[in-house]
Design a protein around this motif. Structure first.
Motif, PDB file in Angstrom:
ATOM      1  N   ARG A 117     -22.634  48.348 -56.464  1.00  0.00           N
ATOM      2  CA  ARG A 117     -21.851  47.357 -57.215  1.00  0.00           C
ATOM      3  C   ARG A 117     -20.404  47.816 -57.371  1.00  0.00           C
ATOM      4  O   ARG A 117     -19.460  47.051 -57.132  1.00  0.00           O
ATOM      5  N   LEU A 118     -20.248  49.094 -57.760  1.00  0.00           N
ATOM      6  CA  LEU A 118     -18.907  49.624 -57.994  1.00  0.00           C
ATOM      7  C   LEU A 118     -18.087  49.637 -56.706  1.00  0.00           C
ATOM      8  O   LEU A 118     -16.926  49.210 -56.690  1.00  0.00           O
ATOM      9  N   ILE A 119     -18.678  50.102 -55.624  1.00  0.00           N
ATOM     10  CA  ILE A 119     -17.962  50.194 -54.346  1.00  0.00           C
ATOM     11  C   ILE A 119     -17.525  48.820 -53.865  1.00  0.00           C
ATOM     12  O   ILE A 119     -16.374  48.619 -53.454  1.00  0.00           O
ATOM     13  N   MET A 120     -18.417  47.842 -53.919  1.00  0.00           N
ATOM     14  CA  MET A 120     -18.084  46.500 -53.443  1.00  0.00           C
ATOM     15  C   MET A 120     -17.045  45.824 -54.332  1.00  0.00           C
ATOM     16  O   MET A 120     -16.169  45.110 -53.841  1.00  0.00           O
ATOM     17  N   THR A 121     -17.123  46.058 -55.638  1.00  0.00           N
ATOM     18  CA  THR A 121     -16.123  45.484 -56.542  1.00  0.00           C
ATOM     19  C   THR A 121     -14.751  46.097 -56.282  1.00  0.00           C
ATOM     20  O   THR A 121     -13.737  45.400 -56.249  1.00  0.00           O
ATOM     21  N   LEU A 122     -14.731  47.412 -56.066  1.00  0.00           N
ATOM     22  CA  LEU A 122     -13.466  48.079 -55.763  1.00  0.00           C
ATOM     23  C   LEU A 122     -12.909  47.630 -54.420  1.00  0.00           C
ATOM     24  O   LEU A 122     -11.689  47.609 -54.225  1.00  0.00           O
ATOM     25  N   GLN A 123     -13.802  47.291 -53.476  1.00  0.00           N
ATOM     26  CA  GLN A 123     -13.334  46.753 -52.194  1.00  0.00           C
ATOM     27  C   GLN A 123     -12.508  45.492 -52.412  1.00  0.00           C
ATOM     28  O   GLN A 123     -11.444  45.317 -51.823  1.00  0.00           O
ATOM     29  N   ALA A 124     -13.030  44.606 -53.264  1.00  0.00           N
ATOM     30  CA  ALA A 124     -12.323  43.348 -53.527  1.00  0.00           C
ATOM     31  C   ALA A 124     -11.008  43.579 -54.258  1.00  0.00           C
ATOM     32  O   ALA A 124     -10.042  42.858 -54.063  1.00  0.00           O
ATOM     33  N   LEU A 125     -10.965  44.623 -55.102  1.00  0.00           N
ATOM     34  CA  LEU A 125      -9.773  44.885 -55.899  1.00  0.00           C
ATOM     35  C   LEU A 125      -8.737  45.724 -55.153  1.00  0.00           C
ATOM     36  O   LEU A 125      -7.538  45.502 -55.280  1.00  0.00           O
ATOM     37  N   LEU A 126      -9.211  46.704 -54.384  1.00  0.00           N
ATOM     38  CA  LEU A 126      -8.306  47.631 -53.708  1.00  0.00           C
ATOM     39  C   LEU A 126      -7.908  47.138 -52.325  1.00  0.00           C
ATOM     40  O   LEU A 126      -6.720  47.067 -51.990  1.00  0.00           O
ATOM     41  N   TYR A 127      -8.919  46.782 -51.552  1.00  0.00           N
ATOM     42  CA  TYR A 127      -8.703  46.546 -50.127  1.00  0.00           C
ATOM     43  C   TYR A 127      -8.049  45.205 -49.835  1.00  0.00           C
ATOM     44  O   TYR A 127      -7.019  45.143 -49.156  1.00  0.00           O
ATOM     45  N   HIS A 128      -8.628  44.138 -50.354  1.00  0.00           N
ATOM     46  CA  HIS A 128      -8.174  42.813 -49.928  1.00  0.00           C
ATOM     47  C   HIS A 128      -6.763  42.460 -50.388  1.00  0.00           C
ATOM     48  O   HIS A 128      -5.953  42.005 -49.567  1.00  0.00           O
TER      49      HIS A 128
END
Length: 325
Positions: free
Chosen positions: A268-279
């Motif tokens: 959950r944490l990794i995927m949420t951070l993907q949306a916040l950091l990466y995109h």
């Protein structure tokens, strides 16, 4: 629940070892947030400054980048505060507001990508009619709809759930997403059905429209000469990369709302951070590198900056030599 202030607080239990890595989390998130703002506003500034970028395609790109900045600004400050706090909590009203901003801005991104796809379709498939179709008024209407329609659609479930009683006060996330429905004592069929309607309206329908327009573009390009194919590749590829990235992250968010607690906490944490950091950082980078005209102006900007630095350094050297003599 704070009885004195009559405020309901929600515990955000999605953090992983936040007490151990709080300063690392804070530093990484703050750095990325600054990069998102700097990169996005650099490209928006270039589009605003140069007249040859005052075209519908670049105006939509600027709107998309501003949308990402607003989304990041709605999420990052609260996260940065949580990383340095002993308890990660948020009032229910603030959680609802964050939910509204998150999903209305995500819906706006799909609508803006759809507007960009339509712009490319008219430009490549109907080049002679482009000036009469993509007028300033048309662009303004598309921009207004891209922000107003998602905001109105997302506001409905918030109004419907305003009076619903909460039986849980812990959210297994670091931000307020569609998992807030799991906090309600009773599952509402109206909210569930409207959620499906919202996904179709804000995500699936724009996505199908984008796929249809790009299919038409590829068919036209396949039948056309090499110059048309090159133009399509230069302008459509960045949009497709952004669309694929954004669609994957949104799909995760929809799935997590259905699966619920079956997802491991670290995932959950990794995927949420993907949306916040990466995109949000991916958008300005991909448009800055892949859009030919924007890339050209970026190179000129950095070359001018380097030239100014070189002139200043030369002046300092001359002054030092003269003073030495």
């Amino acid at each position: 629940m704070d009885d004195k202030l009559n405020v309901t607080y929600i515990t955000l239990d999605g953090h992983v070892e936040v007490h151990k890595y709080r300063y690392l989390y804070f530093l990484v998130m703050l750095t990325v947030y600054i990069l998102i703002i700097c990169c996005s506003f650099t490209i928006v500034g270039l589009i605003w400054r140069h007249n040859n970028l005052h075209e519908p395609m670049y105006i939509f790109i600027a709107a998309l980048l501003l949308n990402s900045v607003v989304f990041s600004t709605a999420m990052y400050p609260k996260l940065l505060i949580d990383f340095l706090s002993e308890k990660q909590m948020i009032s229910y009203s603030a959680c609802i507001f964050q939910f509204f901003l998150s999903y209305s801005l995500r819906g706006s991104e799909f609508f803006l990508l759809a507007a960009m796809a339509y712009d490319r379709y008219v430009s490549i498939c109907k080049p002679l009619q482009y000036p009469t179709i993509m007028t300033t008024t048309t662009v303004r209407i598309f921009l207004a709809l891209a922000w107003l329609v998602p905001a109105c659609l997302v506001a409905v479930p918030i109004i419907l759930s305003a009076d619903m009683k909460l039986c849980k006060f812990t959210l297994k996330e670091i931000l307020c997403n569609n998992s807030i429905y799991s906090l309600h004592c009773v599952t509402s069929k109206v909210l569930y059905n409207y959620g499906i309607f919202g996904v179709l309206s804000l995500g699936l329908l724009p996505l199908l429209f984008i796929l249809f327009t790009y299919t038409r573009i590829f068919v036209i390009c396949y039948r056309s000469c090499g110059n048309v194919r090159k133009k399509a590749a230069q302008t459509c590829l960045p949009h497709l990369l952004v669309l694929i990235s954004f669609s994957c992250l949104c799909s995760y968010d929809i799935i997590i709302g259905r699966v619920g607690s079956d997802f491991p906490k670290i995932v959950r944490l990794i995927m949420t951070l993907q949306a916040l950091l990466y995109h949000p950082l991916f958008n300005p980078i991909i448009y800055g590198l892949k859009m030919k005209e924007i890339s050209k102006h970026l190179k000129r900007l950095f070359c001018q900056s380097n030239a100014i630095l070189c002139i200043k350094s030369d002046v300092r050297v001359i002054v030092l030599i003269k003073s030495y003599k």
